[in-house]
Design a protein around this motif. Sequence first.
Motif, PDB file in Angstrom:
ATOM      1  N   MET A  92      33.029  96.703 -36.004  1.00  0.00           N
ATOM      2  CA  MET A  92      31.958  96.597 -34.954  1.00  0.00           C
ATOM      3  C   MET A  92      32.574  98.135 -34.125  1.00  0.00           C
ATOM      4  O   MET A  92      33.686  98.405 -33.453  1.00  0.00           O
ATOM      5  CB  MET A  92      32.087  95.346 -33.525  1.00  0.00           C
ATOM      6  CG  MET A  92      31.108  95.883 -32.534  1.00  0.00           C
ATOM      7  SD  MET A  92      31.657  94.330 -31.826  1.00  0.00           S
ATOM      8  CE  MET A  92      33.188  93.186 -31.741  1.00  0.00           C
ATOM      9  N   ALA A  97      28.998  89.424 -23.360  1.00  0.00           N
ATOM     10  CA  ALA A  97      29.147  88.737 -24.315  1.00  0.00           C
ATOM     11  C   ALA A  97      27.943  88.144 -25.316  1.00  0.00           C
ATOM     12  O   ALA A  97      27.296  88.397 -26.106  1.00  0.00           O
ATOM     13  CB  ALA A  97      29.534  87.123 -24.168  1.00  0.00           C
ATOM     14  N   SER A  98      26.389  88.038 -25.018  1.00  0.00           N
ATOM     15  CA  SER A  98      25.261  87.666 -25.237  1.00  0.00           C
ATOM     16  C   SER A  98      25.483  90.061 -26.680  1.00  0.00           C
ATOM     17  O   SER A  98      24.326  89.394 -27.374  1.00  0.00           O
ATOM     18  CB  SER A  98      24.467  87.838 -24.418  1.00  0.00           C
ATOM     19  OG  SER A  98      24.553  86.743 -23.428  1.00  0.00           O
ATOM     20  N   ASN A 154      26.510  91.874 -26.591  1.00  0.00           N
ATOM     21  CA  ASN A 154      27.594  92.354 -28.256  1.00  0.00           C
ATOM     22  C   ASN A 154      27.527  91.754 -29.142  1.00  0.00           C
ATOM     23  O   ASN A 154      27.400  91.826 -30.665  1.00  0.00           O
ATOM     24  CB  ASN A 154      29.493  92.403 -27.944  1.00  0.00           C
ATOM     25  CG  ASN A 154      29.086  93.408 -26.701  1.00  0.00           C
ATOM     26  OD1 ASN A 154      28.867  94.920 -26.833  1.00  0.00           O
ATOM     27  ND2 ASN A 154      29.779  93.502 -25.766  1.00  0.00           N
ATOM     28  N   ALA A 155      27.311  90.067 -29.006  1.00  0.00           N
ATOM     29  CA  ALA A 155      27.000  88.880 -30.074  1.00  0.00           C
ATOM     30  C   ALA A 155      25.661  89.572 -31.047  1.00  0.00           C
ATOM     31  O   ALA A 155      26.134  89.264 -32.716  1.00  0.00           O
ATOM     32  CB  ALA A 155      27.119  87.632 -29.218  1.00  0.00           C
ATOM     33  N   THR A 215      26.551  92.468 -33.254  1.00  0.00           N
ATOM     34  CA  THR A 215      27.469  92.492 -34.319  1.00  0.00           C
ATOM     35  C   THR A 215      26.807  91.338 -35.207  1.00  0.00           C
ATOM     36  O   THR A 215      27.083  91.661 -36.284  1.00  0.00           O
ATOM     37  CB  THR A 215      28.735  91.816 -34.008  1.00  0.00           C
ATOM     38  OG1 THR A 215      29.008  92.199 -32.783  1.00  0.00           O
ATOM     39  CG2 THR A 215      30.010  91.508 -34.660  1.00  0.00           C
ATOM     40  N   LEU A 216      25.882  89.870 -34.782  1.00  0.00           N
ATOM     41  CA  LEU A 216      25.230  89.513 -35.978  1.00  0.00           C
ATOM     42  C   LEU A 216      24.583  89.904 -36.317  1.00  0.00           C
ATOM     43  O   LEU A 216      23.810  89.264 -37.333  1.00  0.00           O
ATOM     44  CB  LEU A 216      25.870  88.131 -34.860  1.00  0.00           C
ATOM     45  CG  LEU A 216      26.323  87.668 -34.217  1.00  0.00           C
ATOM     46  CD1 LEU A 216      26.460  86.525 -34.059  1.00  0.00           C
ATOM     47  CD2 LEU A 216      27.737  87.207 -35.264  1.00  0.00           C
ATOM     48  N   ARG A 264      21.578  90.205 -34.735  1.00  0.00           N
ATOM     49  CA  ARG A 264      20.593  88.884 -34.528  1.00  0.00           C
ATOM     50  C   ARG A 264      19.825  90.034 -33.450  1.00  0.00           C
ATOM     51  O   ARG A 264      20.181  90.437 -32.804  1.00  0.00           O
ATOM     52  CB  ARG A 264      21.025  87.631 -33.872  1.00  0.00           C
ATOM     53  CG  ARG A 264      21.302  86.996 -34.893  1.00  0.00           C
ATOM     54  CD  ARG A 264      22.067  85.623 -35.233  1.00  0.00           C
ATOM     55  NE  ARG A 264      22.230  85.224 -36.431  1.00  0.00           N
ATOM     56  CZ  ARG A 264      21.732  84.066 -35.513  1.00  0.00           C
ATOM     57  NH1 ARG A 264      20.317  83.312 -35.244  1.00  0.00           N
ATOM     58  NH2 ARG A 264      21.508  82.832 -37.165  1.00  0.00           N
TER      59      ARG A 264
END
Lengths: 270, 380
Positions: A1, A19-20, A22-23, A26-27, A29
Amino acid sequence: MTKTFTGSSSYVANEALLASVNAAVTLKRPLLVKGEPGTGKTLLASAVAESLDMPFIRWHVKSTTKAMDGLYTYDVVQRLNDSRFGDGDISDIRKYIKMGPVGEAFLSERQVVLLIDEIDKAEIEFPNDLLRELDEMAFYIPELSETVSAVHRPIIIITSNAERQLPDAFLRRCVFHFIDFPSEETMRKIVDVHHSDIDEEVLSAAMNRFYKVRRTRDLRKPPSTSELLDWLVVLAAAGVSADKIKVAFPFAGVLLKEENDLHKFNREVS
Amino acid sequence: MLEPLLYCLRSNGVNVGLNEWLAFQRGLKAGLASSTDSLFFLGRSLLVHTEADFDAYEKSFLMAFRDLEVSQTLIEDLARLLENPLDYEDGRAPGQHDFENLRELIEKFQKTLEEQNKRHRGGNRWVGTGGTSPWGSGGRSNTGLALGRGKGMGTGIRVPDSIDWGVYRQDQELRTRDIQITLKALRTLERSGPEVLDIDESISRTADQGGEIDLCFKQDRANKVRVVLLLDIGGSMTPYAQLVSQFFTAAGQTSAFKSLEVWHFHNCVYGTLYSDEDLWKRTDTETVLSGLTKSHRVIFVGDASMAPWELHSRWSKDALNGLGWLARFKKRCPKSIWLNPEPERYWDHPTIKAIHELFPMFPLNVKGLKRAIKELSGGY
């Protein structure tokens, strides 16, 4: 990241939202943001772009939008016209193919933030039609016998007002975030980011009035953050005093957009 | 170590798929969860797809990690407390709960946590803030556990979010907007009416043929669903008046139906129906019935609770008893359902049972409404 989103100068984000985002980054999606109208869903995308220093592409979905429109359009009529009236070379189909927002995002030399705004406005099958393209980050143009693949995977942010249920298969591929209506404390921060120059007393009185209105039962359309911000501008411009806001309800029309709701409060105040 | 969360979620009705679970694992590997809080949010954003499940997620998270984080500190704390209860808090009178036995207290705590289904403040039983229950934060009971920032252990499980997501649950109360969205599902679009020129198709066919004009026609799509709403008014329905009026408003605002008729009745349908809420403007039920066809969808809204004679005996002028009238609606419109605002657990009332045998009955909440719409869709 490499980079993380930490909010921006014009956008107040809480921990859950960070959090959402960055998720999603990173993922790799798409991030699906849901919430009441006026809670800053669209603003979020441009704040992410600004914070990550990436170009921002917005695709505003309407009830007539088809998934194809986002990829590319083939201007048949122009080509027909050219063939009849002999303007230019019609053998080059490429001239009549125009990239849509998704196509543009795929072809961009730099990684971009792509906003698919109000996805729930379109036909029920719309999200499913985009599944494959968003999964594989590529689409095929039969007219050219060519495949367009993403140079860099764009960061995709999708907003929905919950007008209709999105398909399950689509939901499973997304990172989900729900923006709840901001608490009074958060709202103060939001107001501060936008209008830091408002008189403290006027602001308190206005906020009191605003949350009182929000708590009223049976409103057809409760006012949202963006309406509060507009209302504060109007109050400041007209030089309304804090005392006036406490006893009356000036410029109620900025907060309440439904005739019935307005009547309700007009009766109450007078 | 995280699997309990997966199974807790699934047992709480949140259907997490393998795809999402793997994404969650990848997120953990990528270091997205550095604290309990970020673990909570990461899980929520990947495993849950609707705000309606946020409450269930919170519950599952608490259940799954209860043993991991609480047990050790909890036991130590309790041991100290039971050894010397008067030292525990500065001389205040003990609360109403005195437990002989440490194990009993822990077991009761875990049981309470499982039973509890919403955030709680005050009161004397549930885990929450304030109040006199032996567990929670900032309460007055001296022999108990303090969770979160309260006195005592301080590291208990808690959720980092301060919003009560219970309001978004779909098995609780209805909001007008939810009703509207759900009712929309009832519309069935059919091609009908006069043919109109399909401009897009004409242009593209003309272009395909190299400029040879080819005109295409299509029929417009129109909605064919006709809905009849029959609302029970007054008496035992008074507590639900607000709910029913919300339902009524939502149905009226939905443009999804070809037509919407609304009639009112009291307790049960007899020979007369009323077009106003004050039961003043009368219409013969016979007339209403004769206007109905098989394609009508009839929705009754009522608690179906009355004295048995009101359902089974005839009124002097009437040819039929209440149940007989209802049966005629059912016969005329096979797609008829009953929505009941009474919670499902009270449905063993004799008249509810009798009506339930005649009509598919659903509770008047979002989940129930969705099931009802499924029942009403399709066919005829």
